[in-house]
Design a protein around this motif. Structure first.
Motif, PDB file in Angstrom:
ATOM      1  N   PHE A 140       0.803  -1.219   0.000  1.00  0.00           N
ATOM      2  CA  PHE A 140       0.000   0.000   0.000  1.00  0.00           C
ATOM      3  C   PHE A 140       0.838   1.271   0.000  1.00  0.00           C
ATOM      4  N   GLY A 141       2.164   1.135   0.050  1.00  0.00           N
ATOM      5  CA  GLY A 141       3.040   2.296  -0.038  1.00  0.00           C
ATOM      6  C   GLY A 141       3.024   3.198   1.177  1.00  0.00           C
ATOM      7  N   ASN A 142       2.478   2.718   2.303  1.00  0.00           N
ATOM      8  CA  ASN A 142       2.447   3.535   3.511  1.00  0.00           C
ATOM      9  C   ASN A 142       3.846   3.661   4.123  1.00  0.00           C
ATOM     10  N   LYS A 143       4.159   4.840   4.565  1.00  0.00           N
ATOM     11  CA  LYS A 143       5.487   5.107   5.096  1.00  0.00           C
ATOM     12  C   LYS A 143       5.657   4.481   6.477  1.00  0.00           C
ATOM     13  N   ILE A 144       6.803   3.847   6.697  1.00  0.00           N
ATOM     14  CA  ILE A 144       7.129   3.283   8.011  1.00  0.00           C
ATOM     15  C   ILE A 144       7.904   4.346   8.782  1.00  0.00           C
ATOM     16  N   THR A 145       7.230   4.994   9.710  1.00  0.00           N
ATOM     17  CA  THR A 145       7.880   6.054  10.479  1.00  0.00           C
ATOM     18  C   THR A 145       8.615   5.474  11.680  1.00  0.00           C
ATOM     19  N   ALA A 146       9.553   6.267  12.185  1.00  0.00           N
ATOM     20  CA  ALA A 146      10.318   5.834  13.354  1.00  0.00           C
ATOM     21  C   ALA A 146       9.409   5.644  14.566  1.00  0.00           C
ATOM     22  N   LEU A 147       8.386   6.497  14.703  1.00  0.00           N
ATOM     23  CA  LEU A 147       7.475   6.383  15.837  1.00  0.00           C
ATOM     24  C   LEU A 147       6.678   5.082  15.790  1.00  0.00           C
ATOM     25  N   LYS A 148       6.261   4.667  14.577  1.00  0.00           N
ATOM     26  CA  LYS A 148       5.534   3.401  14.448  1.00  0.00           C
ATOM     27  C   LYS A 148       6.415   2.230  14.858  1.00  0.00           C
ATOM     28  N   VAL A 149       7.666   2.266  14.418  1.00  0.00           N
ATOM     29  CA  VAL A 149       8.596   1.192  14.760  1.00  0.00           C
ATOM     30  C   VAL A 149       8.798   1.127  16.268  1.00  0.00           C
ATOM     31  N   VAL A 150       8.961   2.280  16.902  1.00  0.00           N
ATOM     32  CA  VAL A 150       9.144   2.327  18.357  1.00  0.00           C
ATOM     33  C   VAL A 150       7.918   1.763  19.073  1.00  0.00           C
ATOM     34  N   CYS A 151       6.726   2.139  18.600  1.00  0.00           N
ATOM     35  CA  CYS A 151       5.498   1.647  19.222  1.00  0.00           C
ATOM     36  C   CYS A 151       5.387   0.129  19.118  1.00  0.00           C
ATOM     37  N   VAL A 152       5.715  -0.402  17.970  1.00  0.00           N
ATOM     38  CA  VAL A 152       5.655  -1.853  17.783  1.00  0.00           C
ATOM     39  C   VAL A 152       6.649  -2.558  18.699  1.00  0.00           C
ATOM     40  N   LEU A 153       7.863  -2.022  18.793  1.00  0.00           N
ATOM     41  CA  LEU A 153       8.880  -2.632  19.651  1.00  0.00           C
ATOM     42  C   LEU A 153       8.465  -2.574  21.122  1.00  0.00           C
ATOM     43  N   VAL A 154       7.871  -1.460  21.532  1.00  0.00           N
ATOM     44  CA  VAL A 154       7.393  -1.340  22.912  1.00  0.00           C
ATOM     45  C   VAL A 154       6.290  -2.359  23.191  1.00  0.00           C
ATOM     46  N   LEU A 208      -2.118  -0.741  11.725  1.00  0.00           N
ATOM     47  CA  LEU A 208      -2.952  -0.526  12.902  1.00  0.00           C
ATOM     48  C   LEU A 208      -3.712  -1.789  13.282  1.00  0.00           C
ATOM     49  N   VAL A 209      -4.257  -2.489  12.282  1.00  0.00           N
ATOM     50  CA  VAL A 209      -4.990  -3.727  12.561  1.00  0.00           C
ATOM     51  C   VAL A 209      -4.065  -4.764  13.193  1.00  0.00           C
ATOM     52  N   SER A 210      -2.886  -4.945  12.595  1.00  0.00           N
ATOM     53  CA  SER A 210      -1.962  -5.960  13.104  1.00  0.00           C
ATOM     54  C   SER A 210      -1.413  -5.584  14.473  1.00  0.00           C
ATOM     55  N   ALA A 211      -1.321  -4.290  14.773  1.00  0.00           N
ATOM     56  CA  ALA A 211      -0.808  -3.865  16.084  1.00  0.00           C
ATOM     57  C   ALA A 211      -1.688  -4.372  17.211  1.00  0.00           C
ATOM     58  N   PHE A 212      -2.990  -4.483  16.951  1.00  0.00           N
ATOM     59  CA  PHE A 212      -3.900  -4.920  17.999  1.00  0.00           C
ATOM     60  C   PHE A 212      -3.830  -6.417  18.256  1.00  0.00           C
ATOM     61  N   GLU A 213      -3.024  -7.161  17.456  1.00  0.00           N
ATOM     62  CA  GLU A 213      -2.761  -8.557  17.783  1.00  0.00           C
ATOM     63  C   GLU A 213      -2.071  -8.657  19.141  1.00  0.00           C
ATOM     64  N   ASN A 214      -1.408  -7.584  19.549  1.00  0.00           N
ATOM     65  CA  ASN A 214      -0.703  -7.597  20.823  1.00  0.00           C
ATOM     66  C   ASN A 214      -1.648  -7.565  22.021  1.00  0.00           C
ATOM     67  N   VAL A 215      -2.918  -7.314  21.789  1.00  0.00           N
ATOM     68  CA  VAL A 215      -3.895  -7.376  22.875  1.00  0.00           C
ATOM     69  C   VAL A 215      -4.230  -8.823  23.216  1.00  0.00           C
ATOM     70  N   ILE A 274       1.505  -2.718  26.419  1.00  0.00           N
ATOM     71  CA  ILE A 274       0.762  -3.110  25.224  1.00  0.00           C
ATOM     72  C   ILE A 274      -0.314  -2.077  24.908  1.00  0.00           C
ATOM     73  N   MET A 275      -1.121  -1.753  25.895  1.00  0.00           N
ATOM     74  CA  MET A 275      -2.215  -0.817  25.657  1.00  0.00           C
ATOM     75  C   MET A 275      -1.693   0.566  25.283  1.00  0.00           C
ATOM     76  N   ALA A 276      -0.587   0.973  25.904  1.00  0.00           N
ATOM     77  CA  ALA A 276      -0.018   2.286  25.580  1.00  0.00           C
ATOM     78  C   ALA A 276       0.488   2.334  24.142  1.00  0.00           C
ATOM     79  N   SER A 277       1.144   1.263  23.705  1.00  0.00           N
ATOM     80  CA  SER A 277       1.735   1.255  22.367  1.00  0.00           C
ATOM     81  C   SER A 277       0.666   1.226  21.276  1.00  0.00           C
ATOM     82  N   VAL A 278      -0.366   0.375  21.451  1.00  0.00           N
ATOM     83  CA  VAL A 278      -1.396   0.316  20.411  1.00  0.00           C
ATOM     84  C   VAL A 278      -2.226   1.595  20.387  1.00  0.00           C
ATOM     85  N   THR A 279      -2.407   2.228  21.556  1.00  0.00           N
ATOM     86  CA  THR A 279      -3.106   3.511  21.592  1.00  0.00           C
ATOM     87  C   THR A 279      -2.302   4.582  20.868  1.00  0.00           C
TER      88      THR A 279
END
Length: 294
Positions: free
Chosen positions: A118-132, A245-252, A280-285
């Motif tokens: 989909f060509g969506n940009k992978i930002t540094a903040l998204k990467v940090v949120c996923v790692l957290v 965003l959808v896949s991030a909520f797998e962490n719930v 988990i809740m902080a990162s997906v939020t």
């Protein structure tokens, strides 16, 4: 649904992952009575019958354009048949808590899928949120007992990759088909693929098949609530949100799995599990706010 709003899809994906947290525990329980493929096949049969009946009652049949049939079939084969068979195998070998931990890798593959397809940009903040969020899942699950199996671990990593492919591949169908028709097509496609998989698996393993009264109840309930209703909510969310965003909520999932374990088995939460759940809740939020601000 207002395509500019992500509130309803967000609520849907949160609800779905709470439902699926229970499904991991149900799968672990049922693997003592039948093989992963047979359990998958049984639930697909139940789902296909119910959804097909609903389609004929409310839609007058299953109406899918010829050009959409290949995508529907591949999505159903992968997301309904192959994925659930591998997930059941991994959960049976490793346990509900550990298998849900492995599913925390889905956001990583989701970021890659968003970028490639989909060509969506992978930002540094998204990467940090996923790692957290992954750190939170580790703290959450490592606070309790985990069953570790090499084959089970590999199976769950494969399931995470397959599920991410499913998220990406099924997304375009949201704008072409109504949810009932789409889900019916996915279930039937999964059933077609699962029939030979279950037959071959049973012929090789000769695994016992035992339907106890509790097992029958669990199978029917999870087929309706976790699979049918869960997939309705999930596809609804996929249509309105990004893959990341959808896949991030797998962490719930591990959070809900631990909660259900507490209610059903009396397992107490430790300090590290509480901290992990908060992370988990902080990162997906945070990812949700990043998506909405965009």
């Amino acid at each position: 649904m207002d395509k500019k709003s992500i509130t309803k899809p967000l609520l849907a994906i949160i609800g779905v992952n709470f439902i699926w947290g229970f499904d991991f525990i149900a799968i672990e329980y049922m693997m003592d009575f039948m093989s992963p493929a047979i359990f998958t096949l049984t639930r697909l049969i139940i789902g296909s019958v119910i959804l097909t009946a609903c389609c004929f009652i409310f839609k007058g049949g299953i109406h899918i354009n010829k050009e959409d049939l290949p995508r529907v079939f591949i999505s159903g084969a992968v997301g309904m048949g192959i994925y659930f068979t591998i997930e059941n195998l991994g959960t049976g070998l490793t346990g509900a808590a550990f298998s849900s931990l492995i599913m925390a890798t889905v956001p990583i593959f989701g970021l890659i899928g968003d970028r490639l397809f989909f060509g969506n940009k992978i930002t540094a903040l998204k990467v940090v949120c996923v790692l957290v969020s992954i750190l939170g899942v580790y703290l959450l699950v490592s606070g309790g007992e985990m069953g570790i199996s090499v084959l089970g671990t590999l199976a769950m990593f494969a399931a995470a990759i397959i599920w991410t492919f499913y998220i990406v591949y099924v997304k375009p169908l949201y704008d072409k088909l109504d949810l009932l028709t789409l889900l019916t097509g996915l279930f039937i496609s999964g059933l077609i693929v699962e029939l030979p998989i279950a037959g071959i698996s049973q012929a090789i393993s000769h695994a016992p098949i035992e339907f106890t009264p509790v097992g029958i109840l669990v199978t029917i309930a999870t087929a309706i609530i976790c699979i049918i209703i869960g997939e309705f909510g999930y596809i609804y969310a996929v249509g309105g949100l990004s893959t990341t965003l959808v896949s991030a909520f797998e962490n719930v999932l591990p959070l809900t799995t631990v909660i259900f374990s507490l209610v059903i088995f009396g397992t107490m939460l430790t300090g590290s599990q509480i901290i992990g759940g908060l992370l988990i809740m902080a990162s997906v939020t945070a990812i949700a706010f990043l998506e909405k601000s965009k």
